[in-house]
Design a protein around this motif. Structure first.
Motif, short mmCIF file in Angstrom:
data_model
loop_
_atom_site.label_atom_id
_atom_site.label_comp_id
_atom_site.label_asym_id
_atom_site.label_seq_id
_atom_site.Cartn_x
_atom_site.Cartn_y
_atom_site.Cartn_z
N TYR A 112 -3.79 -11.37 -25.06
CA TYR A 112 -5.21 -11.10 -25.27
C TYR A 112 -5.52 -11.09 -26.78
N TYR A 136 -8.61 -9.49 -29.25
CA TYR A 136 -9.78 -8.62 -29.33
C TYR A 136 -10.27 -8.60 -30.78
N LEU A 154 -13.33 -2.12 -28.77
CA LEU A 154 -12.63 -3.39 -28.67
C LEU A 154 -13.53 -4.42 -28.00
N PHE A 203 -13.52 -7.93 -26.34
CA PHE A 203 -12.64 -8.94 -25.75
C PHE A 203 -13.04 -10.33 -26.22
N LEU A 217 -7.26 -7.98 -33.15
CA LEU A 217 -6.09 -7.41 -32.49
C LEU A 217 -5.58 -8.35 -31.40
#
Lengths: 116, 118
Positions: free
Chosen positions: A33, A35, A43, A45, A91
């Protein structure tokens, strides 16, 4: 064992330039993932990769953002023609093998992007 | 619609006080998982706990405890005798076990920033 790593840890770029952010997931983790976290925010997405399936790109904010995952491992998030509003911490997280919903995500330390 | 709601944006407590962080979720799945993460000032998110939808037993780990109630769709997190090191942003998350399992099925709340004052 080794956790999720991201590089660079910090990136300062001029408005209009392209940047590439790299994520090395935990070995064997099939889910990855990306973010975005703006200062003091939650966060956001961006994109999700699961094995060889087509990625879920539903979170990408514009067509300036793209991501690849080569060989089911390393991922690169590319931001073209960066804007000041792109400044944030990016992230990356990976998740255990398989598609089970029970597995937690493991996060990298993030890349702090500053667009001047 | 938000799948995970953390209504408390910021909380401040004095050291040694107890504090509860609220988390309310929304899902149509019968099988799902709930998580809590901690993000200290250093920035890296740390996994704290996972709970599955079939296990409503409360869990205690040291000064941390979690209260899962399906009837109210809540998964609250309590820190007992808070310490300065507990100061962080705490995120609640939901993972759904969809039968076709496509797309991103992991949802984070917006986080609660906890400050413990010495």
């Amino acid at each position: 064992g080794a956790g999720v790593s991201q590089s660079p840890s910090n990136k300062v770029t001029e408005k209009g330039k392209d940047v590439e952010l790299r994520c090395d997931p935990i070995s064997g983790h099939t889910a990855l993932y990306w973010y975005r976290q703006s200062l003091g925010q939650g966060l956001e997405f961006l994109i999700y990769f699961q094995g060889n399936s087509a990625p879920d790109k539903s979170g990408l904010p514009s067509d300036r953002f793209s991501a690849e995952r080569t060989g089911g491992s390393v991922s690169t998030l590319t931001i073209q023609r960066t804007q000041q509003e792109d400044s944030a911490v990016y992230l990356c997280a990976s998740r255990s093998p398989g598609q089970g919903a029970m597995y937690e995500q493991y996060f990298g330390p993030g890349t702090r992007l500053t667009v001047t | 619609a938000q799948k995970v709601t953390q209504a408390q944006t910021e909380i401040s407590v004095v050291e040694k006080e107890d504090v509860t962080l609220d988390c309310v979720y929304e899902t149509r799945d019968t099988t799902y998982y709930l998580f809590w993460y901690k993000q200290p000032p250093s920035g890296e998110l740390v996994f704290l706990i996972r709970r599955n939808s079939f296990d409503e037993q409360n869990e205690i780990s040291g000064r941390y405890s979690w209260n899962f109630q399906k009837s109210t769709s809540s998964f609250n997190f309590t820190i007992t005798a808070s310490q300065v090191v507990d100061s962080a942003v705490y995120f609640c998350a939901l993972s759904e076990a969809r039968s076709h399992n496509t797309g991103n099925q992991f949802y984070f709340g917006t986080g609660t920033s906890l400050t413990v004052i010495p």
